[in-house]
Design an enzyme around this catalytic site. Structure first.
Site, PDB file in Angstrom:
ATOM      1  N   LYS A  85      42.559 -13.813  21.347  1.00 30.94           N
ATOM      2  CA  LYS A  85      42.405 -12.989  20.138  1.00 30.94           C
ATOM      3  C   LYS A  85      41.420 -11.867  20.432  1.00 30.94           C
ATOM      4  CE  LYS A  85      42.795 -15.018  15.575  1.00 30.94           C
ATOM      5  NZ  LYS A  85      42.066 -15.822  14.600  1.00 30.94           N
TER       6      LYS A  85
HETATM    7  C1  E4P Z   1      43.286 -15.521  11.458  1.00 34.30           C
HETATM    8  O1  E4P Z   1      43.678 -15.843  12.545  1.00 34.30           O
HETATM    9  C2  E4P Z   1      41.997 -15.896  10.870  1.00 34.30           C
HETATM   10  O2  E4P Z   1      41.460 -16.992  11.589  1.00 34.30           O
HETATM   11  C3  E4P Z   1      42.098 -16.356   9.452  1.00 34.30           C
HETATM   12  O3  E4P Z   1      43.404 -16.377   8.962  1.00 34.30           O
HETATM   13  C4  E4P Z   1      41.072 -15.798   8.559  1.00 34.30           C
HETATM   14  O4  E4P Z   1      41.241 -16.334   7.286  1.00 34.30           O
HETATM   15  P1  E4P Z   1      40.117 -16.335   6.161  1.00 34.30           P
HETATM   16  O5  E4P Z   1      40.157 -15.005   5.488  1.00 34.30           O
HETATM   17  O6  E4P Z   1      40.538 -17.444   5.251  1.00 34.30           O
HETATM   18  O7  E4P Z   1      38.817 -16.595   6.860  1.00 34.30           O
END
Ligand code: E4P
Length: 222
Positions: A85
């Protein structure tokens, strides 16, 4: 549509993976900080990779290109199913292009507009992650980003997969699927809710009660 579990909690992954409910996992630094406990984050990631066959997203914390590349290569060595990522930054896009050339899969995270997703796709990202819930939180319609990104990727036949992220409830998942997101990542509580409906519970209760009544009636007549 692929379902990914957005967590670093081994217990939740150990529930969803063997049940065949998920196709992969996404993590982020906040989730690892919350769930790793005394374990080293890379050990948690290795464990996650052994629990699921599909892609496991692991995020770099460097913000400069060289730092991201070094971290990405380290993460990619942890397991074959790691997807790195990379945050949506200019330095990140340079890293994504180089990682794509090296055959390392990437997931560009923290995308909040369709043009950010377009830039990431042009850089060679395997996945782009538009954050729906966080956009809704600030008064936008997060799903519009998925809608626009889908149209753009289809217009130009871009192979980058749209991974709907930051999903807060089953309706988000339904809408993302209707628009044609390739994957949805959701916290365990949202995945659990996908399985549930009060009418299912009520209906099953009735079926079982009727069956019991019939069995009792038959027993009484023989
Ligand atoms: C995406 O890969 C993120 O880890 C995640 O969906 C973030 O979500 P949140 O806004 O609930 O923290």
């Amino acid at each position: 549509m692929k379902f990914f579990l957005d967590t670093a909690n081994l217990k939740d992954i150990g529930w969803a993976a063997p049940a065949g409910l998920i196709d992969g996992v996404t993590t982020n630094p906040s989730l690892l900080a919350r769930h790793a406990g005394d374990l080293e984050p890379q050990d948690v990631l290795k464990e996650i990779c052994s629990l699921v066959e599909g892609p496991v997203s692991a995020e770099v914390v460097a913000v400069d290109t060289e730092g991201m590349l070094a971290e990405a290569r380290r993460l990619a060595r942890l397991a074959d199913n790691i997807v790195v990522k990379i945050p949506m930054l200019e330095t990140g896009m340079v890293a994504v292009r180089r990682l794509a050339a090296e055959g390392i899969r990437t997931n560009v995270t923290l995308c909040f507009s369709s043009v950010q997703c377009l830039v990431a796709a042009k850089a060679g990202a395997t996945y782009v992650s538009p954050f729906i819930g966080r956009l809704d939180d600030v008064g936008h319609d997060g799903l519009d980003v998925i809608r626009e990104t889908r149209a753009m990727f289809d217009n130009y036949d871009l192979g980058t997969q749209i991974l709907a992220a930051s999903l807060r409830h089953p309706r988000h998942v339904a809408e993302a699927a209707l628009i044609g997101a390739d994957a949805a990542t959701m916290p365990p509580e949202v995945l659990r809710k996908l399985l549930q409906h009060p009418l299912t519970d009520r209906g099953l209760e009735q079926f079982l009660a009727d069956w019991k009544t019939r069995s009792a009636r038959r027993k009484a007549t023989v």
